[in-house]
Design an enzyme around this catalytic site. Structure first.
Site, short mmCIF file in Angstrom:
data_model
loop_
_atom_site.label_atom_id
_atom_site.label_comp_id
_atom_site.label_asym_id
_atom_site.label_seq_id
_atom_site.Cartn_x
_atom_site.Cartn_y
_atom_site.Cartn_z
N GLU A 94 0.82 -1.22 0.00
CA GLU A 94 0.00 0.00 0.00
C GLU A 94 0.85 1.27 0.00
O GLU A 94 0.63 2.18 0.81
CB GLU A 94 -0.96 0.00 1.21
CG GLU A 94 -1.98 -1.12 1.13
CD GLU A 94 -3.09 -1.06 2.18
OE1 GLU A 94 -2.97 -0.28 3.15
OE2 GLU A 94 -4.07 -1.81 2.03
N GLU A 114 -5.55 -8.23 -0.64
CA GLU A 114 -6.23 -7.96 0.64
C GLU A 114 -7.69 -7.69 0.31
O GLU A 114 -7.99 -6.74 -0.42
CB GLU A 114 -5.64 -6.75 1.36
CG GLU A 114 -4.33 -7.02 2.05
CD GLU A 114 -3.86 -5.86 2.93
OE1 GLU A 114 -4.70 -5.19 3.56
OE2 GLU A 114 -2.64 -5.63 2.95
O1 AHR Z 1 -5.18 -5.99 6.88
C1 AHR Z 1 -5.05 -4.89 7.74
C2 AHR Z 1 -4.32 -3.73 7.08
O2 AHR Z 1 -5.11 -3.23 6.04
C3 AHR Z 1 -3.02 -4.05 6.40
O3 AHR Z 1 -1.95 -4.03 7.27
C4 AHR Z 1 -2.88 -2.97 5.38
O4 AHR Z 1 -2.16 -3.37 4.26
C5 AHR Z 1 -4.30 -2.58 5.08
O5 AHR Z 1 -4.50 -1.21 5.14
#
Ligand code: AHR
Length: 495
Positions: free
Chosen positions: A172, A289
């Site tokens: 990210e 994610e």
């Molecule tokens: O999954 C929780 C968090 O969400 C992770 O660390 C990050 O990559 C995202 O913002």
């Protein structure tokens, strides 16, 4: 209401890469400590891993697991998690305000991954660190040379390389919350240079570049950073967290349509850069994610100061309800329907932290509502996704029109001789009579109808009670999808 799905055996979207059923473990909260690793737990194995958790992860059938973060990786020194445990440093984790004891690192995690039948998707730190540490990490994990880092691995007891094939170039990096956040040019340049060295260290690895974080942020970042990284990477990442803070289920369910549009948008950007560069290679998507995440946010904010600088804190421990399971089930259909371009995806996360599997220290492990749709997708959704033509009534929410009540995906598993239909009825008050036309499949027969339903959208599971669990629906003349229900229909087919 009535709805119809029409598929034709010959009209396929593509072969599902099993890695779309991946997940994610970050050094965050109790994911690692008290989740995977608890040496004093009655079920702990020779390395201190909880075998009750291992059994549940194996049931979920997760082929790839992203590690070690997440935001955590942007301040992480991978070397801290290697070698003699008694000499490993404790560090301040500046992403989550916790203490990292480093009792688990890549030395242990790659072994745990083997024990759950998964491969590791490893992320490198491009926040506070850079290309030198990244290439050293590839050497440590994958190299057979007689050189410093490969030899360190051997000294630490691992003669054979770990053979990690998929690597994420940071996490990210478009987000201002990220340690070492960069603009698209800065990240694109660094990611491309890091990729070059990582690939020279091990030509067989595949790299994931950080796409923008979420639907609303997508666009310029993705195009610009791909302009730098295109020759070196094979995947661009996407991240999404669904939420329903307004308690409006009809609206909540439309976030599935947003995810669908988001994938189409990122595919368009990848292909635009491809055309610009006259490239032969196609960049695919690693949706590494995705999940529901909002239930725990307020409590985490309230406890932030009190719990600071402790280890294995209760963080991001969302308790999932039935409507969250419907979202997860729906999202898996979206991923299956994009299997031509989404080649990897990670349910974020796996244990304790926004997770399908929960544990208590010294006690039980149990499964949350979202475990079930994932279990049925991963275990039965293998083969080719078929193109679907659907007829379904639609609804409108807050001026957004034409939202079909029916969300579906259809997977043809030639090897098993079956067609599996996943179907979500998004109506909050009406059952749906579903007709499935399986054109050019001979002798098809519905053999199983699994339903996930609860009258109460807010029903949850806990360690002692399971209010949300799948049920087998008796096979009759008609297929009926209950109001707000997730379903799997399994047909055997002769050809
Ligand atoms: O999954 C929780 C968090 O969400 C992770 O660390 C990050 O990559 C995202 O913002």
């Amino acid at each position: 209401m009535k709805a119809r799905i029409i598929v034709n055996k010959r009209f396929t979207i593509g072969e599902i890469d099993r890695r779309i059923y991946g997940s994610f473990i970050e050094h965050l909260g109790r994911a690692v400590y008290e989740g995977l690793y608890e040496p004093t737990h009655p079920t702990a194995d020779d390395m201190g891993f909880r075998t009750d958790v291992i059994e549940l992860v194996k049931k979920l059938n997760v082929p790839i697991i992203r590690y070690p973060g997440g935001n955590f990786v942007s301040g992480y020194n991978w070397e801290d998690g290697t070698g003699d445990k008694s000499r490993r440093p404790k560090r301040m984790d500046l992403s989550w305000g916790a203490i990292e004891t480093n009792q688990v690192g890549i030395d242990e995690f790659q072994e745990w991954a083997k024990r759950v039948n998964s491969e590791v998707m490893m992320a490198v730190n491009l926040g506070t660190r850079g290309m030198d540490e990244a290439r050293n990490c590839v050497e440590y994990c994958n190299s057979t040379t007689d050189t410093e880092y490969a030899n360190k691995r051997r000294e630490n007891g691992f003669e054979e390389p770990f053979g990690i094939k998929v690597w994420c170039l940071g996490n990210e990096m478009d987000g201002p919350w990220q340690m070492g956040h960069k603009n698209a040019d800065e990240y694109g340049h660094l990611a491309a240079e890091t990729a070059k060295l990582m690939l020279r260290t091990d030509r067989s690895i595949k790299l994931v570049a950080c796409g923008s974080t979420g639907y609303g942020r997508c666009g310029d970042w993705d195009y610009t950073m791909l302009d730098y990284t295109y020759p070196y990477v094979d995947y661009i990442s996407m991240h999404t967290y669904f939420k329903n803070p307004e308690n409006n289920a009809a609206k909540y369910f439309t976030q599935l349509d947003d995810a669908n549009d988001y994938i189409n948008g990122v595919v368009a950007i990848c292909d635009a850069v491809k055309v610009k560069k006259k490239a032969k290679k196609t960049i695919n998507i690693s949706y590494d994610e995705w999940n529901v995440w909002y239930h725990s946010i307020e409590e985490d904010h309230a406890n932030r100061e009190a719990d600071r600088w402790t280890s294995a804190r209760h963080q991001l421990e969302d308790v999932y309800n039935f409507e969250d399971a419907l979202m997860v089930g729906g999202m898996l259909m979206i991923l299956q329907n994009h299997c031509d371009r989404v080649k990897m995806a990670c349910l974020a996360q796996l244990v304790n932290v926004i997770a399908p599997i929960m544990t208590e220290k010294g006690g039980k492990a149990w499964v949350q509502t979202i475990f079930y749709p994932f279990f049925y997708a991963s275990n039965f959704g293998n083969g080719k996704t078929l193109r679907t033509i659907t007829e379904s009534e639609t609804y409108e929410v807050e001026g957004r029109k034409g939202i079909p009540y029916l969300v579906t995906s259809v997977v043809h598993n030639e090897e098993a001789g079956e067609v599996v239909v996943y179907a979500l009825n998004r109506s909050l008050d009406e059952n749906m009579e579903l007709e499935v036309s399986l054109d050019e499949f001979e002798g098809y027969k519905l053999v199983e109808h699994v339903e996930l339903y609860n009258d109460d959208l807010k029903a949850v599971n806990d360690k002692d009670t399971e209010r949300v669990a799948p049920a087998n629906v008796p096979i009759g003349d008609k297929v009926v999808l209950k109001k707000h229900s997730w379903n799997m229909l399994r047909y055997t087919v002769s050809v």
